[in-house]
Design an enzyme around this catalytic site. Sequence first.
Site, short mmCIF file in Angstrom:
data_model
loop_
_atom_site.label_atom_id
_atom_site.label_comp_id
_atom_site.label_asym_id
_atom_site.label_seq_id
_atom_site.Cartn_x
_atom_site.Cartn_y
_atom_site.Cartn_z
N VAL A 107 32.34 30.46 39.03
CA VAL A 107 32.10 29.61 40.20
C VAL A 107 33.31 28.70 40.41
O VAL A 107 33.72 27.98 39.49
CB VAL A 107 30.83 28.73 40.02
CG1 VAL A 107 30.62 27.85 41.25
CG2 VAL A 107 29.62 29.60 39.78
N THR B 286 43.70 40.81 39.24
CA THR B 286 44.17 39.46 39.54
C THR B 286 43.87 38.51 38.39
O THR B 286 44.77 37.84 37.85
CB THR B 286 43.50 38.95 40.84
OG1 THR B 286 43.72 39.92 41.86
CG2 THR B 286 44.05 37.61 41.26
N LYS C 286 27.17 32.08 43.94
CA LYS C 286 27.66 30.92 43.17
C LYS C 286 26.63 29.79 43.19
O LYS C 286 26.43 29.11 42.18
CB LYS C 286 28.99 30.44 43.75
CG LYS C 286 30.12 31.44 43.52
CD LYS C 286 31.33 31.09 44.36
CE LYS C 286 32.48 32.04 44.11
NZ LYS C 286 33.55 31.89 45.10
N GLU D 96 32.85 30.23 32.83
CA GLU D 96 33.46 29.15 33.63
C GLU D 96 34.16 29.68 34.89
O GLU D 96 34.15 29.03 35.94
CB GLU D 96 34.47 28.37 32.77
CG GLU D 96 35.06 27.16 33.46
CD GLU D 96 34.03 26.10 33.78
OE1 GLU D 96 33.43 25.54 32.85
OE2 GLU D 96 33.82 25.81 34.98
N GLY E 87 45.49 36.38 48.76
CA GLY E 87 44.74 36.60 47.52
C GLY E 87 43.45 35.78 47.43
O GLY E 87 42.85 35.70 46.37
N LYS F 63 30.31 36.40 39.20
CA LYS F 63 29.14 35.68 39.73
C LYS F 63 28.08 36.62 40.27
O LYS F 63 26.89 36.32 40.24
CB LYS F 63 29.54 34.70 40.83
CG LYS F 63 30.30 35.32 42.00
CD LYS F 63 31.74 35.07 41.82
CE LYS F 63 32.62 35.75 42.81
NZ LYS F 63 34.01 35.34 42.62
N GLY G 111 36.43 29.23 40.58
CA GLY G 111 37.59 29.60 39.76
C GLY G 111 38.18 28.51 38.88
O GLY G 111 37.80 28.36 37.73
N ASP H 172 28.91 35.78 48.63
CA ASP H 172 29.66 35.27 47.47
C ASP H 172 29.27 33.82 47.19
O ASP H 172 29.00 33.45 46.03
CB ASP H 172 31.16 35.39 47.76
CG ASP H 172 32.00 34.81 46.65
OD1 ASP H 172 32.14 35.46 45.60
OD2 ASP H 172 32.52 33.68 46.82
N1 NAP Z 1 40.43 36.91 42.17
C1 NAP Z 1 40.03 35.67 41.95
O1 NAP Z 1 40.74 34.72 42.25
C2 NAP Z 1 38.70 35.40 41.29
C3 NAP Z 1 38.27 34.08 41.12
C4 NAP Z 1 37.06 33.83 40.46
C5 NAP Z 1 36.29 34.89 40.02
N2 NAP Z 1 36.73 36.18 40.22
C6 NAP Z 1 35.90 37.27 39.70
O2 NAP Z 1 36.63 37.89 38.64
C7 NAP Z 1 36.34 39.28 38.60
C8 NAP Z 1 37.65 40.06 38.70
O3 NAP Z 1 38.25 39.79 39.94
P1 NAP Z 1 39.75 40.26 40.27
O4 NAP Z 1 40.13 39.57 41.54
O5 NAP Z 1 40.62 40.11 39.09
O6 NAP Z 1 39.50 41.82 40.57
P2 NAP Z 1 40.63 42.95 40.76
O7 NAP Z 1 41.95 42.35 41.02
O8 NAP Z 1 40.06 43.93 41.74
O9 NAP Z 1 40.70 43.65 39.31
C9 NAP Z 1 39.65 44.45 38.81
C10 NAP Z 1 40.14 45.13 37.55
O10 NAP Z 1 39.07 45.86 36.98
C11 NAP Z 1 39.43 47.22 36.83
N3 NAP Z 1 38.22 48.01 37.16
C12 NAP Z 1 37.40 47.88 38.20
N4 NAP Z 1 36.40 48.77 38.15
C13 NAP Z 1 36.62 49.50 37.04
C14 NAP Z 1 35.93 50.60 36.43
N5 NAP Z 1 34.84 51.12 36.96
N6 NAP Z 1 36.44 51.09 35.27
C15 NAP Z 1 37.57 50.58 34.71
N7 NAP Z 1 38.25 49.54 35.24
C16 NAP Z 1 37.79 49.02 36.39
C17 NAP Z 1 40.56 47.49 37.81
O11 NAP Z 1 41.34 48.56 37.35
P3 NAP Z 1 42.69 49.02 38.13
O12 NAP Z 1 43.68 47.91 37.88
O13 NAP Z 1 43.11 50.29 37.47
O14 NAP Z 1 42.30 49.17 39.57
C18 NAP Z 1 41.29 46.14 37.78
O15 NAP Z 1 42.19 46.10 36.72
C19 NAP Z 1 35.34 39.52 39.74
O16 NAP Z 1 34.04 39.45 39.23
C20 NAP Z 1 35.62 38.38 40.70
O17 NAP Z 1 34.49 38.07 41.50
C21 NAP Z 1 37.91 36.46 40.84
#
Ligand code: NAP
Length: 438
Positions: free
Chosen positions: A137, A19, A209, A134, A191, A110, A139, A205
Amino acid sequence: MGQNTADPVLRIGLLGLGTVGSGVAEILQHNAQMIAERCGSRLQVVRALVRSGRRRRGAAARVATCTDPRQILEAEDIDVVVELMGGQTPARRYMQRALRAKKPVVTANKAVLALHGSELFALAQRCCVDIYFEGSVAGGIPIIRTLREALGADRTVAVRGLLNGTTQYMLGQLEAGETYADALAAAQRLGFAERDPRLDVSGRDAADKLCILGRLAFNSPLSPKLLSFSGIEALTPQHLAQAHCHGYRVRLLAQAHRRTVAGAAALDAWVHPALLGPQHPLYAVPAAHNAVAVRSLAHGDTQYQGAGAGSLPTGAAVVADLMDVARNLRAGVWGRLPFGNGRRALPPLPAHSCASAFFVSLQVQQRPGVLAHVANVFAEAGISLATVTQNVCATSLVPLTLTTHPTTFGAMQRALLQLRRAPVRRGTAQALPIAADS
Ligand SMILES: NC(=O)c1ccc[n+]([C@@H]2O[C@H](COP(=O)([O-])OP(=O)(O)OC[C@H]3O[C@@H](n4cnc5c(N)ncnc54)[C@H](OP(=O)(O)O)[C@@H]3O)[C@@H](O)[C@H]2O)c1
């Protein structure tokens, strides 16, 4: 930094292309020219580590992917590592490897920072590189920069936040009469939810934060392992309706405020579903938003609100960090912004010493002496009652709601243990903090 054209190039390795990773790729594609003009470097994603090279990646389809972390962490053609995988392992290990290879790290993780932030920042300092975070926490709300830089000269008194989009959205849906399962499914569809939604609904979570914000605002070594936190799993539509009848909304509140206890300054910090009245600064925050209200001595009350998560808001926060990294590398500087804001740390209070007024809901047997028994339990716990409301009911069990004057979490815990015995129905006694308006 690469210099194969007139502009220097910052060569980026992404760990994760989900994402947030896709949001980073999209922002870098759409705003490439503007970003280069503003930071003086071209930002270029070289490749991204993923689990599966076969997944369809929409807007990020043009990014080259790999499944071997060495192609990012130890690669000569990568200047900066962006960790967007989530979870503790292997994310923390990969960040350590990147820092040891003298590559700055940008992360939105976080969970790792709340538990291991001090250790990672110490390593970054030894390796003479930076960590930026940044996106970790709230987003899309620029609260990390605000606390680290804009409010850096001020003394923070309180930080209060609605920091978790999933629970924020779900509580709005529950108030509108939806079931818990439907509200959670909708939050996942939209999402808002973390990959593991238990982190959202359990309060963990938001606790992670708050630990990061507490570190920046108070230089306090808060840890999610010691913080008093709970989530929304035990809430029923009835709890929300009872709160509503008294003019309150229930929200998952994360708050930390400076208090003087036995003549010494300490930090009173917790994350719990809490009652917010119409005068509370976070009462009117819309369901899909996060918000942080800060009180500091010189600035007074300031408030920050916006999209707490999501591909583009969080992606844009990560790219802004990358722009800072590019500026730092060009200037040959690092370590301008520490994780804490000084040497004098504010110690966190143990969970049982944190304090609040409470809203207590019970179901009691309809017979003489019950009210006196309940009042006695609170008196013995040293808790002063503010109001008592008993609903008229034709059944043998009647709902009773009480509000208290401020007391400690420990005293309330003792009272609840007593109340869960007869003549109060087992399992029904619940106490939620009432958030102070000011
Ligand atoms: N989503 C949000 O809105 C948001 C907001 C603020 C902070 N965050 C933080 O940002 C971070 C990412 O969140 P996200 O929502 O983008 O997560 P996500 O959609 O689940 O994406 C995770 C990515 O990391 C890859 N991945 C995970 N484990 C792996 C491993 N062991 N080896 C290789 N690749 C690996 C996955 O590969 P595949 O694509 O092949 O599965 C995927 O591309 C997290 O720490 C989350 O807490 C997210």
